[in-house]
Design a protein around this motif. Structure first.
Motif, PDB file in Angstrom:
ATOM      1  N   ARG A 205       0.806  -1.228   0.000  1.00  0.00           N
ATOM      2  CA  ARG A 205       0.000   0.000   0.000  1.00  0.00           C
ATOM      3  C   ARG A 205       0.835   1.272   0.000  1.00  0.00           C
ATOM      4  NH1 ARG A 205      -3.954  -0.270   4.914  1.00  0.00           N
ATOM      5  NH2 ARG A 205      -1.944  -0.415   5.985  1.00  0.00           N
ATOM      6  N   GLY A 206       2.149   1.128   0.224  1.00  0.00           N
ATOM      7  CA  GLY A 206       3.000   2.310   0.285  1.00  0.00           C
ATOM      8  C   GLY A 206       4.142   2.250  -0.697  1.00  0.00           C
ATOM      9  N   GLY A 207       5.363   2.001  -0.208  1.00  0.00           N
ATOM     10  CA  GLY A 207       6.530   1.963  -1.068  1.00  0.00           C
ATOM     11  C   GLY A 207       7.364   0.734  -0.805  1.00  0.00           C
ATOM     12  N   ALA A 208       8.213   0.401  -1.772  1.00  0.00           N
ATOM     13  CA  ALA A 208       9.130  -0.729  -1.653  1.00  0.00           C
ATOM     14  C   ALA A 208      10.475  -0.326  -2.236  1.00  0.00           C
ATOM     15  CB  ALA A 208       8.580  -1.954  -2.366  1.00  0.00           C
ATOM     16  N   HIS A 209      11.551  -0.620  -1.510  1.00  0.00           N
ATOM     17  CA  HIS A 209      12.899  -0.251  -1.926  1.00  0.00           C
ATOM     18  C   HIS A 209      13.754  -1.505  -1.990  1.00  0.00           C
ATOM     19  CE1 HIS A 209      17.054   1.568  -0.907  1.00  0.00           C
ATOM     20  NE2 HIS A 209      16.779   1.883  -2.163  1.00  0.00           N
ATOM     21  N   VAL A 210      14.463  -1.665  -3.106  1.00  0.00           N
ATOM     22  CA  VAL A 210      15.374  -2.792  -3.301  1.00  0.00           C
ATOM     23  C   VAL A 210      16.702  -2.223  -3.797  1.00  0.00           C
ATOM     24  CG1 VAL A 210      15.676  -5.071  -4.336  1.00  0.00           C
ATOM     25  CG2 VAL A 210      13.364  -4.108  -4.111  1.00  0.00           C
ATOM     26  N   ALA A 211      17.823  -2.723  -3.257  1.00  0.00           N
ATOM     27  CA  ALA A 211      19.137  -2.239  -3.696  1.00  0.00           C
ATOM     28  C   ALA A 211      20.180  -3.316  -3.469  1.00  0.00           C
ATOM     29  CB  ALA A 211      19.514  -0.973  -2.937  1.00  0.00           C
ATOM     30  N   ASP A 212      21.252  -3.262  -4.268  1.00  0.00           N
ATOM     31  CA  ASP A 212      22.349  -4.216  -4.097  1.00  0.00           C
ATOM     32  C   ASP A 212      23.711  -3.535  -3.998  1.00  0.00           C
ATOM     33  OD1 ASP A 212      22.976  -3.408  -6.663  1.00  0.00           O
ATOM     34  OD2 ASP A 212      22.549  -5.341  -7.612  1.00  0.00           O
ATOM     35  N   GLY A 213      23.704  -2.231  -3.793  1.00  0.00           N
ATOM     36  CA  GLY A 213      24.951  -1.484  -3.684  1.00  0.00           C
ATOM     37  C   GLY A 213      25.373  -0.792  -4.964  1.00  0.00           C
ATOM     38  N   GLU A 214      24.936  -1.301  -6.102  1.00  0.00           N
ATOM     39  CA  GLU A 214      25.276  -0.719  -7.396  1.00  0.00           C
ATOM     40  C   GLU A 214      24.065  -0.186  -8.140  1.00  0.00           C
ATOM     41  OE1 GLU A 214      28.270  -0.142  -8.694  1.00  0.00           O
ATOM     42  OE2 GLU A 214      29.124  -0.850  -6.806  1.00  0.00           O
ATOM     43  N   ARG A 215      22.932  -0.768  -7.885  1.00  0.00           N
ATOM     44  CA  ARG A 215      21.689  -0.357  -8.539  1.00  0.00           C
ATOM     45  C   ARG A 215      20.545  -0.546  -7.563  1.00  0.00           C
ATOM     46  NH1 ARG A 215      23.931  -4.715  -9.667  1.00  0.00           N
ATOM     47  NH2 ARG A 215      25.281  -3.722 -11.192  1.00  0.00           N
ATOM     48  N   ALA A 216      19.452   0.138  -7.807  1.00  0.00           N
ATOM     49  CA  ALA A 216      18.337   0.086  -6.867  1.00  0.00           C
ATOM     50  C   ALA A 216      17.034   0.326  -7.600  1.00  0.00           C
ATOM     51  CB  ALA A 216      18.519   1.111  -5.753  1.00  0.00           C
ATOM     52  N   MET A 217      15.960   0.109  -6.884  1.00  0.00           N
ATOM     53  CA  MET A 217      14.615   0.372  -7.385  1.00  0.00           C
ATOM     54  C   MET A 217      13.769   0.860  -6.214  1.00  0.00           C
ATOM     55  SD  MET A 217      11.389  -1.153  -7.034  1.00  0.00           S
ATOM     56  CE  MET A 217      11.601  -2.911  -6.881  1.00  0.00           C
TER      57      MET A 217
END
Length: 373
Positions: A205-217
């Motif tokens: 219902r809000g936000g989601a953050h994904v990252a691996d140190g070099e790229r993110a979403m």
């Protein structure tokens, strides 16, 4: 020229964003005449962008001063405060769920906020279709606004609320925004609960953050069954053209993204590539830290025009708080010059402190913490 009383001054605000409109609304509440000039042809001439979280300790303070806080709460989405942190396998590593009565930073779509502010203004306040080219005239005034259509307007106070590429800023400061080295690529999804149900389930219902140190979403639920996604990369500012592509080459960019995000969960790759419509390239810019200028009695700045920072959830809140402080100073001062001094005495140190805290913050969006906002 003797600085006039604010009630008798010709006040021009450049930019009909949240900061400029908030300032205009509060000034009008106190009987001070103001005109807002904006380059857009009208209020609906372009998409206003994604969702905003307005904080209780700044953005909501400004809305209270504008007499619009209750209307804001009627439109806002408290559930939008939910935040999920995931790793590239799609596993949730952190999940913040707001309490039922949590209203510290509820979400509202940019278009809804702009509509709320516009509807609160006197008819004719906004002068649409006037793009500012430059500001001339002596520091003591009056100033002359030169628009791209050849028309001019004289003003006793010019308020630059015209964002990152402000045309007012050069009247007081030579500073220009610099590329941070990090770029956002925006994508959006429509009718998500029906057409993109799996993506809707991942984002929540809000936000989601994904990252691996070099790229993110960073994916963000908006109102009206929409989701916006920002693909975050450390790349040259011209990375699309340097890859032999154009911003309109949606399929080519998708192919490039699949290569760059190789190894991420197939579920997450759908968030990267199943978007509706083209991508929008948004390089992240910032002004030097700190950004200050020599006082001018006839020109001042607020929001991104004054203190452009990385997008970590503070920009619009600071812009609206700037607007409220400037309007209050104009309400209480005996001259425009005195009001500008009082306002900048508060705004400049505050923005400098925040800019130092967020300096280089775009890089943090690539890490696996929860600073995306």
């Amino acid at each position: 020229m003797t600085s006039p009383h604010p009630a008798h001054a010709r006040i021009s605000i450049i930019g009909a964003g949240p900061g400029g409109l908030t300032c205009a609304r509060i000034l009008q509440r106190h009987g001070i005449t103001v005109t807002v000039h904006d380059r857009d042809a009208g209020p609906d001439s372009r998409d206003q962008g994604g969702s905003l979280d307005l904080h209780a300790d700044n953005g909501q303070i400004a809305l209270r001063a504008a007499g619009l806080l209750d209307q804001f709460f009627e439109l806002a989405r408290p559930e939008g405060q939910e935040m999920r942190q995931m790793d590239p396998t799609g596993t949730i590593t952190s999940h913040q769920v707001p309490a039922d009565d949590e209203m510290f930073k509820p979400e509202i779509d940019r278009g809804q906020l702009r509509g709320l502010l516009l509807d609160s203004l006197l008819p004719g306040t906004v002068d649409w279709g006037h793009a500012l080219e430059y500001v001339s005239g002596p520091a003591e005034g009056p100033r002359r606004l030169h628009f791209t259509d050849g028309t001019t307007v004289e003003a006793d106070l010019v308020i630059g609320a015209d964002g990152a590429r402000s045309r007012v800023r050069p009247a007081v400061s030579p500073a220009v925004p610099e590329y941070s080295g990090v770029s956002f690529l925006e994508a959006w999804f429509d009718d998500v609960d029906d057409r993109h149900a799996e993506i809707a389930g991942l984002v929540g219902r809000g936000g989601a953050h994904v990252a691996d140190g070099e790229r993110a979403m960073f994916a963000q639920r908006n109102g009206g069954d929409h989701i916006r996604v920002y693909l975050i990369q450390r790349v040259p500012a011209d990375w699309i053209r340097a890859s032999g592509l154009t911003p309109q080459d949606t399929e080519g960019i998708r192919s490039l993204l699949l290569d760059r995000y190789a190894g991420w969960s197939p579920r997450l790759l759908r968030i990267l590539t199943d978007n509706d419509g083209p991508y929008v390239d948004r390089p992240i810019l910032a002004l030097p830290v700190p950004h200050t200028w020599e006082h001018s009695p006839t020109v001042t700045l607020l929001g991104d025009a004054a203190h452009l920072m990385p997008p970590l959830g503070v920009g619009v809140n600071l812009a609206m708080l700037d607007a409220a402080d400037l309007a209050a100073a104009l309400r209480d001062a005996t001259t425009v010059e005195d009001a500008v001094r009082v306002y900048e005495k508060t705004m400049l140190p505050r923005s400098a402190e925040m800019a130092r805290l967020l300096e280089g913050g775009a890089e943090h969006l690539l890490g696996d913490d929860d600073r995306a906002a």
